[in-house]
Design a protein around this motif. Sequence first.
Motif, PDB file in Angstrom:
ATOM      1  N   ILE A  84     -32.107  21.717 -27.154  1.00  0.00           N
ATOM      2  CA  ILE A  84     -32.507  22.631 -26.358  1.00  0.00           C
ATOM      3  C   ILE A  84     -31.467  23.594 -26.000  1.00  0.00           C
ATOM      4  O   ILE A  84     -30.026  23.635 -25.619  1.00  0.00           O
ATOM      5  N   GLY A  85     -31.685  25.180 -25.481  1.00  0.00           N
ATOM      6  CA  GLY A  85     -30.798  26.367 -25.740  1.00  0.00           C
ATOM      7  C   GLY A  85     -30.144  27.160 -26.359  1.00  0.00           C
ATOM      8  O   GLY A  85     -29.940  28.146 -26.256  1.00  0.00           O
ATOM      9  N   GLY A  86     -30.457  26.637 -27.343  1.00  0.00           N
ATOM     10  CA  GLY A  86     -29.515  27.298 -28.821  1.00  0.00           C
ATOM     11  C   GLY A  86     -27.833  27.655 -29.614  1.00  0.00           C
ATOM     12  O   GLY A  86     -27.608  28.671 -29.557  1.00  0.00           O
ATOM     13  N   LYS A  87     -27.622  26.310 -28.581  1.00  0.00           N
ATOM     14  CA  LYS A  87     -26.218  26.283 -28.500  1.00  0.00           C
ATOM     15  C   LYS A  87     -26.204  25.533 -30.268  1.00  0.00           C
ATOM     16  O   LYS A  87     -26.830  24.430 -30.228  1.00  0.00           O
ATOM     17  N   THR A  88     -25.154  26.189 -30.905  1.00  0.00           N
ATOM     18  CA  THR A  88     -24.651  25.433 -32.017  1.00  0.00           C
ATOM     19  C   THR A  88     -23.610  25.824 -32.922  1.00  0.00           C
ATOM     20  O   THR A  88     -22.381  26.468 -32.239  1.00  0.00           O
ATOM     21  N   GLY A  89     -22.961  24.749 -33.632  1.00  0.00           N
ATOM     22  CA  GLY A  89     -21.369  24.880 -33.596  1.00  0.00           C
ATOM     23  C   GLY A  89     -20.925  23.408 -34.954  1.00  0.00           C
ATOM     24  O   GLY A  89     -22.194  22.327 -34.624  1.00  0.00           O
ATOM     25  N   VAL A  90     -20.244  23.750 -35.291  1.00  0.00           N
ATOM     26  CA  VAL A  90     -18.865  22.385 -35.988  1.00  0.00           C
ATOM     27  C   VAL A  90     -17.834  22.394 -35.145  1.00  0.00           C
ATOM     28  O   VAL A  90     -17.352  23.789 -34.442  1.00  0.00           O
ATOM     29  N   ASN A  91     -17.579  21.677 -35.655  1.00  0.00           N
ATOM     30  CA  ASN A  91     -15.921  21.173 -35.079  1.00  0.00           C
ATOM     31  C   ASN A  91     -14.278  21.285 -35.773  1.00  0.00           C
ATOM     32  O   ASN A  91     -14.847  22.061 -36.361  1.00  0.00           O
ATOM     33  N   HIS A  92     -13.563  21.700 -34.742  1.00  0.00           N
ATOM     34  CA  HIS A  92     -11.947  22.161 -35.621  1.00  0.00           C
ATOM     35  C   HIS A  92     -11.128  20.919 -35.158  1.00  0.00           C
ATOM     36  O   HIS A  92     -11.771  20.330 -33.954  1.00  0.00           O
ATOM     37  N   PRO A  93     -10.406  21.123 -36.259  1.00  0.00           N
ATOM     38  CA  PRO A  93      -9.913  19.593 -35.846  1.00  0.00           C
ATOM     39  C   PRO A  93      -8.928  19.869 -34.558  1.00  0.00           C
ATOM     40  O   PRO A  93      -8.805  18.854 -34.610  1.00  0.00           O
ATOM     41  N   HIS A  94      -8.479  20.479 -34.279  1.00  0.00           N
ATOM     42  CA  HIS A  94      -7.701  20.818 -33.303  1.00  0.00           C
ATOM     43  C   HIS A  94      -9.041  21.012 -32.138  1.00  0.00           C
ATOM     44  O   HIS A  94      -8.422  21.055 -30.749  1.00  0.00           O
ATOM     45  N   GLY A  95     -10.633  20.597 -31.707  1.00  0.00           N
ATOM     46  CA  GLY A  95     -11.523  20.687 -31.067  1.00  0.00           C
ATOM     47  C   GLY A  95     -13.128  20.976 -31.378  1.00  0.00           C
ATOM     48  O   GLY A  95     -12.694  20.984 -32.599  1.00  0.00           O
ATOM     49  N   LYS A  96     -13.525  19.695 -30.398  1.00  0.00           N
ATOM     50  CA  LYS A  96     -15.002  20.437 -30.442  1.00  0.00           C
ATOM     51  C   LYS A  96     -15.729  21.588 -29.691  1.00  0.00           C
ATOM     52  O   LYS A  96     -15.400  22.634 -29.267  1.00  0.00           O
ATOM     53  N   ASN A  97     -16.305  21.592 -31.619  1.00  0.00           N
ATOM     54  CA  ASN A  97     -17.379  23.217 -31.538  1.00  0.00           C
ATOM     55  C   ASN A  97     -16.935  23.944 -31.331  1.00  0.00           C
ATOM     56  O   ASN A  97     -17.304  25.291 -30.036  1.00  0.00           O
ATOM     57  N   HIS A 101     -17.653  17.309 -19.380  1.00  0.00           N
ATOM     58  CA  HIS A 101     -17.755  17.585 -20.707  1.00  0.00           C
ATOM     59  C   HIS A 101     -16.467  18.326 -20.855  1.00  0.00           C
ATOM     60  O   HIS A 101     -16.014  18.201 -22.177  1.00  0.00           O
ATOM     61  N   THR A 102     -14.927  18.105 -20.545  1.00  0.00           N
ATOM     62  CA  THR A 102     -14.263  19.205 -20.200  1.00  0.00           C
ATOM     63  C   THR A 102     -13.535  18.037 -20.435  1.00  0.00           C
ATOM     64  O   THR A 102     -12.513  18.124 -21.820  1.00  0.00           O
ATOM     65  N   ILE A 103     -13.629  17.199 -19.643  1.00  0.00           N
ATOM     66  CA  ILE A 103     -12.666  16.086 -19.946  1.00  0.00           C
ATOM     67  C   ILE A 103     -12.875  15.158 -21.350  1.00  0.00           C
ATOM     68  O   ILE A 103     -12.605  14.434 -22.175  1.00  0.00           O
ATOM     69  N   GLY A 104     -13.857  14.772 -21.058  1.00  0.00           N
ATOM     70  CA  GLY A 104     -15.314  14.387 -22.075  1.00  0.00           C
ATOM     71  C   GLY A 104     -14.580  14.898 -23.886  1.00  0.00           C
ATOM     72  O   GLY A 104     -14.500  13.707 -24.695  1.00  0.00           O
ATOM     73  N   HIS A 105     -14.769  16.401 -23.876  1.00  0.00           N
ATOM     74  CA  HIS A 105     -14.714  16.290 -25.392  1.00  0.00           C
ATOM     75  C   HIS A 105     -12.958  16.619 -25.886  1.00  0.00           C
ATOM     76  O   HIS A 105     -13.275  15.953 -27.069  1.00  0.00           O
ATOM     77  N   ALA A 106     -12.274  16.671 -24.879  1.00  0.00           N
ATOM     78  CA  ALA A 106     -10.409  16.286 -24.873  1.00  0.00           C
ATOM     79  C   ALA A 106     -10.788  15.020 -25.221  1.00  0.00           C
ATOM     80  O   ALA A 106      -9.653  14.268 -26.726  1.00  0.00           O
ATOM     81  N   VAL A 107     -11.354  14.242 -24.432  1.00  0.00           N
ATOM     82  CA  VAL A 107     -10.863  12.302 -24.889  1.00  0.00           C
ATOM     83  C   VAL A 107     -11.714  12.331 -26.393  1.00  0.00           C
ATOM     84  O   VAL A 107     -11.015  11.604 -27.043  1.00  0.00           O
ATOM     85  N   GLU A 108     -12.476  12.762 -26.531  1.00  0.00           N
ATOM     86  CA  GLU A 108     -13.479  12.663 -28.170  1.00  0.00           C
ATOM     87  C   GLU A 108     -12.455  12.775 -28.942  1.00  0.00           C
ATOM     88  O   GLU A 108     -12.207  12.714 -30.634  1.00  0.00           O
ATOM     89  N   SER A 109     -12.072  14.154 -29.226  1.00  0.00           N
ATOM     90  CA  SER A 109     -11.175  14.825 -29.887  1.00  0.00           C
ATOM     91  C   SER A 109      -9.713  14.281 -29.983  1.00  0.00           C
ATOM     92  O   SER A 109      -9.439  14.430 -31.059  1.00  0.00           O
ATOM     93  N   LEU A 110      -8.736  13.304 -29.644  1.00  0.00           N
ATOM     94  CA  LEU A 110      -8.154  12.909 -29.452  1.00  0.00           C
ATOM     95  C   LEU A 110      -8.219  11.254 -29.687  1.00  0.00           C
ATOM     96  O   LEU A 110      -7.102  10.950 -30.276  1.00  0.00           O
ATOM     97  N   THR A 111      -9.619  10.720 -29.178  1.00  0.00           N
ATOM     98  CA  THR A 111      -9.828   9.264 -30.679  1.00  0.00           C
ATOM     99  C   THR A 111     -10.592   9.575 -32.133  1.00  0.00           C
ATOM    100  O   THR A 111     -10.987   8.554 -32.218  1.00  0.00           O
ATOM    101  N   GLY A 112     -10.358  11.061 -32.791  1.00  0.00           N
ATOM    102  CA  GLY A 112     -10.978  11.355 -34.078  1.00  0.00           C
ATOM    103  C   GLY A 112     -12.193  11.284 -33.749  1.00  0.00           C
ATOM    104  O   GLY A 112     -12.865  11.074 -34.961  1.00  0.00           O
ATOM    105  N   TYR A 113     -13.216  11.665 -32.827  1.00  0.00           N
ATOM    106  CA  TYR A 113     -14.589  11.418 -32.998  1.00  0.00           C
ATOM    107  C   TYR A 113     -15.157   9.780 -33.219  1.00  0.00           C
ATOM    108  O   TYR A 113     -16.055   9.565 -34.245  1.00  0.00           O
ATOM    109  N   ARG A 114     -13.756   8.708 -33.494  1.00  0.00           N
ATOM    110  CA  ARG A 114     -14.500   7.728 -33.823  1.00  0.00           C
ATOM    111  C   ARG A 114     -14.729   6.672 -32.311  1.00  0.00           C
ATOM    112  O   ARG A 114     -15.479   5.398 -32.866  1.00  0.00           O
ATOM    113  N   LEU A 115     -13.826   6.136 -31.874  1.00  0.00           N
ATOM    114  CA  LEU A 115     -13.684   4.862 -30.883  1.00  0.00           C
ATOM    115  C   LEU A 115     -14.991   5.872 -29.722  1.00  0.00           C
ATOM    116  O   LEU A 115     -15.619   4.251 -29.568  1.00  0.00           O
TER     117      LEU A 115
END
Length: 363
Positions: free
Chosen positions: A141-154, A251-265
């Motif tokens: 919902i809301g029309g936000k679309t996108g992909v990740n960059h190796p250094h950050g989400k969305n 999401h601010t700290i959440g995205h950082a945690v996702e990115s730093l753990t390689g979107y795997r952990l």
Amino acid sequence: MTSIINVNLPQQSYEIAIAPGSLEQLGQQMANLNLGKKVLVVSNPTIFKHYGERAINSLTSAGFKVVSYCLPAGERYKTLNSIQKLYDIALENRLERSSTMVALGGGVIGDMTGFAAATWLRGINVVQVPTTLLAMVDSAIGGKTGVNHPHGKNLIGAFHQPRKVLIDPEVLKTLPMREFRAGMAEVIKYGIIWDAELFAQLEASKNLNQLRYVKPEVIDAILTRSCQAKANVVSKDEKEGGLRAILNYGHTIGHAVESLTGYRLVNHGEAVAIGMVAAGQIAVALGLWQQEDTERQNALIQKAGLPTRLPEGIDIEEIIAALQLDKKVKAGKVRFILPTQIGVVKITDDVPSETIRQVLQGM
């Protein structure tokens, strides 16, 4: 029973339709929108195995010419390379400006399909058919679309509203428990930022970490109240000029945690849960929120089976550095969404790094 929620926008309003068994009605629902006949259904192998044939049969029965493509499952595949594959399929099948991409899957598939639709021929139709709780209540919902960059989400994306969002709660029956819990993080978020009544209802509910035991009326409330909250916010602020930023709570700290753990952990919902705990403690440290309220929030997060502590081994200084790459940084300051009471939050750009550091050290 069908619930219809309207997302009212100046350029293109649309409906969120919530109805058991509605996947069988996908073709007719799209035919009612007077779309072109060419359709590309995008999914991942797991979801397509469960629901691909039903979706395609519904579309072909309504007169659409359908092709399908499956992208690998997982946040780490949310890249420009994946988008290139969708462009290749679109070119091969001569998708036109009247054509439609259908996102059949969770948030990763929805984001990538939406971005491909936003950028193919400068924008074609997209219809969202979310199959995870997280996508149903939030990302579809809301029309936000996108992909990740190796250094950050969305970091790479576009706003591109769907023509319709079709939610069939019955598809949640095949949702893994961990993915259900991930969706609950976004539901809890709506309780904190917008809907204190929803928060209280979740507090009173049992077995929020076990989908098979959650009562149907609770699932109905989760879907309708969460979707209504998202629709209300997006209708007031389509492109995050102000109010919509509150949807980034956690999401601010959440995205950082996702990115730093390689979107795997940790998955997205687990990272958001950790981010909400951190944001709550930051709000207490700044005197904006009561300790009692942050304890209620954290108890509900735990009740939903979500983490409240940082993953082991993650470097706090790396988190603080990663925050500077967040999309919401303005004039070098990290924007935080912080609660002042349950159901009310404020946007602030004035959180000292030392406060963030002290809170993270306590997690």
